[in-house]
Design a protein around this motif. Structure first.
Motif, PDB file in Angstrom:
ATOM      1  N   VAL A  98      -2.241  -0.594  -3.371  1.00  0.00           N
ATOM      2  CA  VAL A  98      -3.422  -0.034  -2.734  1.00  0.00           C
ATOM      3  C   VAL A  98      -3.082   1.394  -2.301  1.00  0.00           C
ATOM      4  O   VAL A  98      -2.000   1.657  -1.785  1.00  0.00           O
ATOM      5  CB  VAL A  98      -3.835  -0.880  -1.513  1.00  0.00           C
ATOM      6  N   SER A 116     -15.860   0.712  -2.332  1.00  0.00           N
ATOM      7  CA  SER A 116     -14.530   0.549  -2.922  1.00  0.00           C
ATOM      8  C   SER A 116     -13.437   1.223  -2.098  1.00  0.00           C
ATOM      9  O   SER A 116     -12.265   1.203  -2.475  1.00  0.00           O
ATOM     10  CB  SER A 116     -14.505   1.095  -4.355  1.00  0.00           C
ATOM     11  N   CYS A 117     -13.816   1.804  -0.960  1.00  0.00           N
ATOM     12  CA  CYS A 117     -12.849   2.429  -0.069  1.00  0.00           C
ATOM     13  C   CYS A 117     -13.278   2.198   1.369  1.00  0.00           C
ATOM     14  O   CYS A 117     -14.472   2.277   1.682  1.00  0.00           O
ATOM     15  CB  CYS A 117     -12.775   3.933  -0.354  1.00  0.00           C
ATOM     16  N   THR A 140      -3.532 -11.046  -1.730  1.00  0.00           N
ATOM     17  CA  THR A 140      -3.061  -9.671  -1.882  1.00  0.00           C
ATOM     18  C   THR A 140      -3.783  -8.761  -0.889  1.00  0.00           C
ATOM     19  O   THR A 140      -4.851  -9.107  -0.366  1.00  0.00           O
ATOM     20  CB  THR A 140      -3.301  -9.138  -3.307  1.00  0.00           C
ATOM     21  N   ARG A 145      -5.295  -6.010  -1.640  1.00  0.00           N
ATOM     22  CA  ARG A 145      -6.586  -5.612  -2.219  1.00  0.00           C
ATOM     23  C   ARG A 145      -7.632  -6.698  -2.015  1.00  0.00           C
ATOM     24  O   ARG A 145      -8.817  -6.416  -1.830  1.00  0.00           O
ATOM     25  CB  ARG A 145      -6.395  -5.288  -3.701  1.00  0.00           C
ATOM     26  N   ASP A 146      -7.205  -7.963  -2.006  1.00  0.00           N
ATOM     27  CA  ASP A 146      -8.130  -9.056  -1.671  1.00  0.00           C
ATOM     28  C   ASP A 146      -8.679  -8.880  -0.250  1.00  0.00           C
ATOM     29  O   ASP A 146      -9.868  -9.047  -0.005  1.00  0.00           O
ATOM     30  CB  ASP A 146      -7.413 -10.412  -1.738  1.00  0.00           C
ATOM     31  N   GLU A 193      -8.240   3.965  -1.321  1.00  0.00           N
ATOM     32  CA  GLU A 193      -8.848   2.663  -1.030  1.00  0.00           C
ATOM     33  C   GLU A 193      -8.846   2.390   0.474  1.00  0.00           C
ATOM     34  O   GLU A 193      -9.622   1.587   0.968  1.00  0.00           O
ATOM     35  CB  GLU A 193      -8.093   1.559  -1.771  1.00  0.00           C
ATOM     36  N   GLN A 212      -0.464  -6.830  -7.992  1.00  0.00           N
ATOM     37  CA  GLN A 212      -1.698  -6.049  -7.817  1.00  0.00           C
ATOM     38  C   GLN A 212      -1.947  -5.076  -8.965  1.00  0.00           C
ATOM     39  O   GLN A 212      -2.978  -4.403  -8.996  1.00  0.00           O
ATOM     40  CB  GLN A 212      -1.641  -5.243  -6.505  1.00  0.00           C
ATOM     41  N   ALA A 232       0.854  -1.185   0.000  1.00  0.00           N
ATOM     42  CA  ALA A 232       0.000   0.000   0.000  1.00  0.00           C
ATOM     43  C   ALA A 232       0.892   1.237   0.000  1.00  0.00           C
ATOM     44  O   ALA A 232       1.965   1.247   0.610  1.00  0.00           O
ATOM     45  CB  ALA A 232      -0.910   0.015   1.222  1.00  0.00           C
ATOM     46  N   LEU A 240      -9.080  -6.216   1.512  1.00  0.00           N
ATOM     47  CA  LEU A 240     -10.004  -5.093   1.618  1.00  0.00           C
ATOM     48  C   LEU A 240     -11.382  -5.418   1.044  1.00  0.00           C
ATOM     49  O   LEU A 240     -12.368  -4.770   1.362  1.00  0.00           O
ATOM     50  CB  LEU A 240      -9.425  -3.862   0.904  1.00  0.00           C
ATOM     51  N   GLN A 241     -11.428  -6.443   0.203  1.00  0.00           N
ATOM     52  CA  GLN A 241     -12.700  -6.843  -0.412  1.00  0.00           C
ATOM     53  C   GLN A 241     -13.356  -8.012   0.293  1.00  0.00           C
ATOM     54  O   GLN A 241     -14.410  -8.487  -0.127  1.00  0.00           O
ATOM     55  CB  GLN A 241     -12.460  -7.171  -1.896  1.00  0.00           C
TER      56      GLN A 241
END
Length: 438
Positions: free
Chosen positions: A223, A274-275, A431, A433-434, A242, A219, A132, A436-437
């Motif tokens: 991020v 998305s954030c 990852t 980003r994974d 994010e 990624q 990040a 965060l989702q």
């Protein structure tokens, strides 16, 4: 419907303190190993075992010297110092972990986008997709002087330049397509050149040709973290962020910020989910509430009045060394006049009739972010209340002892959050980003 999950990120600095300026003096804080790789390897393992989304390093590119026109107090009393470069530490932490995200603060004011894109792209490869970038549009004159600038640009210009830096970095990261790295020995094809492109980015302040030397990372791009609180800063975060790191004093402040920020995202064509918005909190735990309160009182009393005065001086840009710490805080406010940074210091303390010294020490315990004190169950209750009432999407934790607070939190609070179904028991993806989702 899948239950919404809480996100947790750990706040770190490469110095004696993070937010709490007495923490380094606590008997349970490891200060001897502050310049050793083992210190950072250990905390990375602890936080990954606790399934934190990420850890990140805040950074200061200089030593505050507003108070008494000297850096003596910041050095002697153990203020916010960054003794090491986090970009060198994160690869060490990446090697002893597999899933936890790794965040780095880098300034768009001082660093060239090609340098930023190359370094972060490399780090994303070395961590297998866990990086990040905490984007800061630096405002400190002391940092500016270290980079040879006579003065800082205006806030609007700093953020306009930051927009261009993000756009340029994005063009550089996209200059390599997926699959460009062929590695075909038999047919003598190392890279497919048709999948590598010039960036050819040109803005008002930023210009870069590219392509980047670094192939596309796991990624694609790191991020993006951001912590701007001004109107322009919030718009910047709503466009790019994010993970949003925010300092709020109480639940109502968190809810107001959360609602305002999520509402701004639509202007930039972004979905609110998305954030993630993460306010900062401090935690002090105890076997009973009374023990926790005794522990909080003990560590808070370790904040030296002089370091509190120096911290406030640096924050508001006014040397308070000639002011009597015992003078009423309201008299100081009247003397200094109206300024937003003074209002931040006063918020949550003015009504209590504090002296300047008392308010300065209060500020230096947590920078006025909430300090949650109690048993693990009590702290979990408070976190869940804030999370479920849409004051946030999770939290940035800052340590009151190091590494003890993180160890206690992961050992005693995380299992309660997991049992309640609001926090992951294992990482679902690889990852950041994974995560965060999730």
């Amino acid at each position: 419907m899948t239950q919404r999950k809480m996100h947790l990120v750990a706040f770190l600095m490469t110095g004696p303190t993070c937010h709490h300026h007495g923490a380094w003096r606590h008997p349970e804080t490891d200060i001897d190993g502050i310049l050793t790789p083992e210190r950072y390897e250990h905390i990375a393992r602890v936080l990954e075992a606790g399934c934190f989304d990420a850890l990140f390093f805040a950074d200061i590119l200089g030593i505050y010297d507003t108070y008494a026109n000297s850096y003596d107090t910041m050095l002697e009393r153990g203020g916010q110092l960054c003794l090491l470069d986090p970009s060198v530490i994160l690869p060490i932490m990446a090697r002893v972990t597999e899933r936890i995200g790794l965040g780095l603060t880098y300034s768009t004011t001082f660093y060239n986008p090609y340098q930023i894109a190359r370094m972060l792209g490399t780090l994303d490869h070395m961590s297998r997709g866990r990086v990040a970038w905490n984007v800061v549009a630096s405002h400190s004159s002391l940092e500016a002087k270290n980079f040879g600038l006579a003065e800082m640009p205006s806030r609007a210009e700093r953020y306009d330049r930051a927009d261009e830096v993000l756009e340029a970095c994005g063009a550089l990261w996209d200059s390599w397509e997926d699959g460009a790295l062929v590695l075909d020995k038999k047919n003598a094809r190392f890279v497919d050149p048709s999948k590598v492109h010039y960036a050819n980015y040109e803005g008002r302040w930023i210009k870069t040709r590219g392509p980047l030397t670094v192939p596309r990372s796991p990624q694609g791009r790191p991020v993006i973290m951001q912590a701007g609180s001004s109107d322009r800063g919030r718009d910047f975060g709503a466009r790019w962020g994010e993970i949003i790191f925010t300092l709020q004093h109480q639940k109502s402040d968190m809810q107001a910020f959360y609602s305002d920020f999520k509402g701004r995202m639509a202007r930039f064509g972004r979905a609110p989910e998305s954030c993630v918005v993460l306010p900062s909190i401090d935690v002090v735990l105890g076997e009973t509430e009374s023990i926790a309160r005794e522990r909080a009182h003990y560590v808070n009393e370790l904040v030296h009045t002089q370091i509190g005065m120096a911290c406030v001086s640096g924050q508001i840009g006014v040397d308070l060394s000639s002011h009597d710490p015992d003078m009423p805080l309201q008299d100081v406010a009247t003397e200094l006049g109206s300024r937003g940074s003074v209002d931040v210091i006063l918020q949550g303390t003015e009504a209590e009739g504090l002296t300047l010294g008392q308010a300065a020490r209060r500020f230096a315990t947590s920078e006025l972010c909430p300090q949650l004190v109690g048993t693990p169950e009590m702290v979990a209750d408070r976190l869940c209340d804030l999370f479920q009432d849409h004051a946030c999407d999770g939290f940035i934790l800052t340590p009151t002892t190091f590494p003890g607070m993180y160890e206690e939190f992961c050992r005693s609070v995380v299992p309660i959050l997991q049992e309640r179904g609001v926090f992951r028991k294992t990482y679902a993806g690889s990852t950041l980003r994974d995560h965060l989702q999730d």
